[in-house]
Design a protein around this motif. Structure first.
Motif, PDB file in Angstrom:
ATOM      1  N   HIS A  12       0.857  -1.191   0.000  1.00 30.40           N
ATOM      2  CA  HIS A  12       0.000   0.000   0.000  1.00 30.40           C
ATOM      3  C   HIS A  12       0.893   1.243   0.000  1.00 30.40           C
ATOM      4  CE1 HIS A  12       0.380  -0.550   4.572  1.00 30.40           C
ATOM      5  NE2 HIS A  12       1.025   0.547   4.320  1.00 30.40           N
ATOM      6  N   ASN A  57      -1.826  -1.832   8.674  1.00 26.81           N
ATOM      7  CA  ASN A  57      -1.447  -0.964   9.794  1.00 26.81           C
ATOM      8  C   ASN A  57      -1.977   0.433   9.530  1.00 26.81           C
ATOM      9  OD1 ASN A  57       0.866  -1.074   7.722  1.00 26.81           O
ATOM     10  ND2 ASN A  57       1.318   0.821   8.846  1.00 26.81           N
ATOM     11  N   HIS A  59      -1.929   4.490   9.722  1.00 24.15           N
ATOM     12  CA  HIS A  59      -0.857   5.489   9.573  1.00 24.15           C
ATOM     13  C   HIS A  59      -1.274   6.802  10.231  1.00 24.15           C
ATOM     14  CE1 HIS A  59      -0.186   2.558   6.404  1.00 24.15           C
ATOM     15  NE2 HIS A  59       1.025   3.015   6.211  1.00 24.15           N
ATOM     16  N   HIS A 125      -5.544   4.494   3.862  1.00 20.83           N
ATOM     17  CA  HIS A 125      -5.160   3.985   2.537  1.00 20.83           C
ATOM     18  C   HIS A 125      -4.649   2.546   2.580  1.00 20.83           C
ATOM     19  CE1 HIS A 125      -1.195   5.269   4.082  1.00 20.83           C
ATOM     20  NE2 HIS A 125      -0.707   4.370   3.271  1.00 20.83           N
ATOM     21  N   GLU A 240       6.390  -3.315   7.822  1.00 18.25           N
ATOM     22  CA  GLU A 240       4.978  -3.588   7.529  1.00 18.25           C
ATOM     23  C   GLU A 240       4.788  -5.003   6.974  1.00 18.25           C
ATOM     24  OE1 GLU A 240       3.494   0.976   6.444  1.00 18.25           O
ATOM     25  OE2 GLU A 240       3.882  -0.432   4.833  1.00 18.25           O
TER      26      GLU A 240
ATOM     27  N   TYR B  80       5.210   8.582  10.178  1.00 17.53           N
ATOM     28  CA  TYR B  80       3.809   8.486   9.763  1.00 17.53           C
ATOM     29  C   TYR B  80       3.042   9.769  10.077  1.00 17.53           C
ATOM     30  CZ  TYR B  80       4.445   3.398   9.120  1.00 17.53           C
ATOM     31  OH  TYR B  80       4.842   2.152   8.703  1.00 17.53           O
TER      32      TYR B  80
HETATM   33 FE   LIG Z   1       2.493   1.982   5.038  1.00 13.89          FE
END
Ligand SMILES: [Fe+3]
Ligand SMILES: [Fe+3]
Lengths: 279, 118, 279, 118
Positions: A12, A57, A59, A125, A240, B80
């Motif tokens: 992703h 996961n 974000h 996403h 990930e 992130y």
């Molecule tokens: Fe990612």
């Protein structure tokens, strides 16, 4: 009882959303990535799953550091996508499967996985784009969903062995669900990439290809690596791949490879795609 | 604040562990707020006031004002969450990668493509 | 390395806060409850803990059903109490021990407990009142704290065996902490009570007394009961005794009883107090 | 919505499991909001509008308006959250216990005391 038809692991990256919105699938930059999907879509058309359990996961959309779960399982009737701050289009809501959610929650806690249950949950996403890639151009995603979120953001992360066993417990839960549904497990993220630090742009093709191979034939191979090992080998966001490992765990013993694709780069990421069928 | 425990060293890499998470809480919380367009506009309208509202320290504020990603990481920022600040300035991941590695964007992109060739 | 000086299990009930605020400790209704504490305070004055790890359950202040963790561990510099809606006085903030918090988080995740980490956390009466009972009339609680929150609200709850093992892992984490701190583990809640349903007011003195006895001599005895068994035996909120069991787990092998008290009722609850010293 | 699985039956007792949690989400979310005095006042000022804002169904709204705890539980309410609604009306746990068991408050209190005597 429900049946697991197989598993699909897929990278992703937010910008995939922009590429789809702008119809860039056949653009030279994106083509080697998007061309991986038709054989997997054909397989999906054949095995006809009703439900997707999506291991991904977050974000920083649904979870912040005030309440950061190691493993979270959605139990909502519907999951909304939302603004992540990057200007990629917000996708329509996804239908949940609350019966499967609660069956999984019961089974996982009985099996001593200390999950966080989420009866309301925004999906980012990492959840939406893989579904969009697998079932493109749909008004509404044609499968019901159960989001499973793994912490790959704040260390300590769960160990590779814990993730694999979590996947096994998810598989056991699905297969003990009193339903005639057909379930596909989808893992998202990876492969090697690092967004932050002087090592930004790090990619490890050799490890990725080995990982994709071992995931089919000998997934416990991955558990020899500690999480810091995996960061060193695959980058700060390469970890990930724990979502891929969890997904593989859910498939149980033997699997066969349906289709694989690997391409460097999309954005800063080595992109991988691996569809597996349960033997 | 350090535990005395030996930490794994990976060159060019900061693991976002407890020490980083403690140090960077205010900064990351501010970045988390940037999921909302209203908050992004409020930040742009008054960066100083917005940073103060979240309790950023001087080091964090300077890194944010300078838009210096390595400094933000040194101040406890997490990739992130920081990405959402980058989004405000329309920085993509190659802009951010180039900045951190001291390369031009073109050179950084070439490096990524090269990683696929070997 | 840090040292665990012992553990204290104690009932929590919001109205204890009102009794303290109104100075009702020697009131006939409250006296049998408050009189249990002086011997435990004497023991605390002797063993002088620096830090309290408090195992409790949230009652809808910090956690809602949108993100409900099985096990949560605080990692904040300070924990605020707040309005719970019942008009009991809000108590001053508690100082955290972030070094211990992060050491515990590292150790627990390594030991495959899938905790939720909380760098911001409101603490309710189940955390504040036991500290107030153990260290009364202080402007500021004299020990640093680490809150550990166990889900006793939404079923499925963690099994008794999982809670006991979680406690053991907490004990192991504390004892491997590179610090000369002295740590007391505090468990709050129970004993038998049921607030809801036609069986409201249910109390089981026989089971409670057996439980308090077995907790000292043979805590694994409790793990023979499933969570629904415990609900049947102790009431829908009596299951908060899982916090007592977790605390006992943290103390490890043998313990001696320092002091115990048991009184029925305060509010709708059979109140218990049990201080244990590690042998 | 039922799983077909055999559930443990404990007389007079509703276990707040997934079925209850699904059914009661809106009601419990409204009760959770009562941690704030401002929200408690908003509820009292316009109960109908406040219930509508949280999407309570008719069964839930009626139980709330009737202040009937057993009906709230039947509609998916959880004791820990419902207690905050009770707090608005200054109902203590013996009031709530008496209501659910169909006893006077005095009789309910006597029953609790009796539990300590045997
Ligand atoms: Fe990612
Ligand atoms: Fe309680």
């Amino acid at each position: 009882m429900a049946r697991i038809v197989g598993g699909i692991n897929v990278t992703h990256v937010p910008y995939i959303g922009r590429a789809i919105a702008n119809n860039l699938q056949q653009d030279a930059y994106w083509k080697p990535f998007f061309d991986g999907f038709p054989p997997v879509r054909d397989w999906l058309a054949k095995v006809k799953p009703d439900v997707a359990v999506v291991v991904y996961n977050d974000h920083g959309l649904n979870f912040f550091l005030d309440k950061m779960p190691t493993f979270a399982v959605g139990a909502a009737p519907q999951y909304q996508n939302a603004d992540e701050g990057w200007g990629i289009p917000t996708l329509p809501p996804y239908t949940g499967d609350q019966d499967l959610s609660w069956h999984m929650i019961e089974s996982l806690i009985e099996d001593e996985f200390d999950i966080t249950t989420c009866q309301e949950m925004l999906v980012d996403h990492a959840f939406t784009l893989p579904l969009e890639l697998l079932w493109p151009n749909q008004k509404q995603c044609p499968v019901r969903t159960v989001p499973v979120c793994v912490n790959t953001v704040q260390f300590p992360l769960p160990t590779a062995a814990r993730c694999f066993n979590f996947g096994r417990a998810i598989g056991k839960a699905i297969e003990s669900w009193d339903s005639d549904a057909r379930v596909v497990v989808i893992g998202t993220g990876g492969l090697s990439h690092q967004l932050d630090g002087q090592r930004a742009g790090f990619i490890n093709k050799e490890f990725d290809l080995m990982f994709m191979d071992k995931l089919v034939t000998d997934p416990l191979w991955v558990t020899r690596y500690s999480v810091p090992d995996l960061v060193e080998l695959t980058g700060t966001q390469g970890v990930e791949l724990l979502n891929w490992l969890t997904t593989r765990g859910a498939l149980g013993g033997e699997v066969t490879k349906v289709h694989a694709n690997y391409h460097i780069p999309i954005s800063n990421t080595a992109s991988g795609l691996l569809a597996m069928e349960v033997v | 604040m350090t535990t005395g425990k030996q930490k794994r060293v990976i060159p060019g890499t900061t693991i976002f562990d407890g020490d980083q998470a403690r140090k960077g809480y205010a900064l990351n919380k501010m970045c988390y707020s940037f999921n909302s367009e209203e908050n992004r506009q409020a930040f742009l309208a008054d960066r100083d006031g917005y940073c103060a509202k979240f309790g950023l320290n001087e080091q964090q504020k300077k890194a944010v004002f300078d838009l210096n990603v390595l400094d933000m990481i040194a101040a406890g920022g997490n990739a992130y969450f920081l990405a959402k600040l980058g989004g405000i300035y329309k920085l993509d991941m190659q802009d951010i990668g180039a900045q951190q590695t001291g390369m031009t964007k073109e050179a950084f992109q070439a490096k990524l493509i090269a990683a696929g060739k070997n």
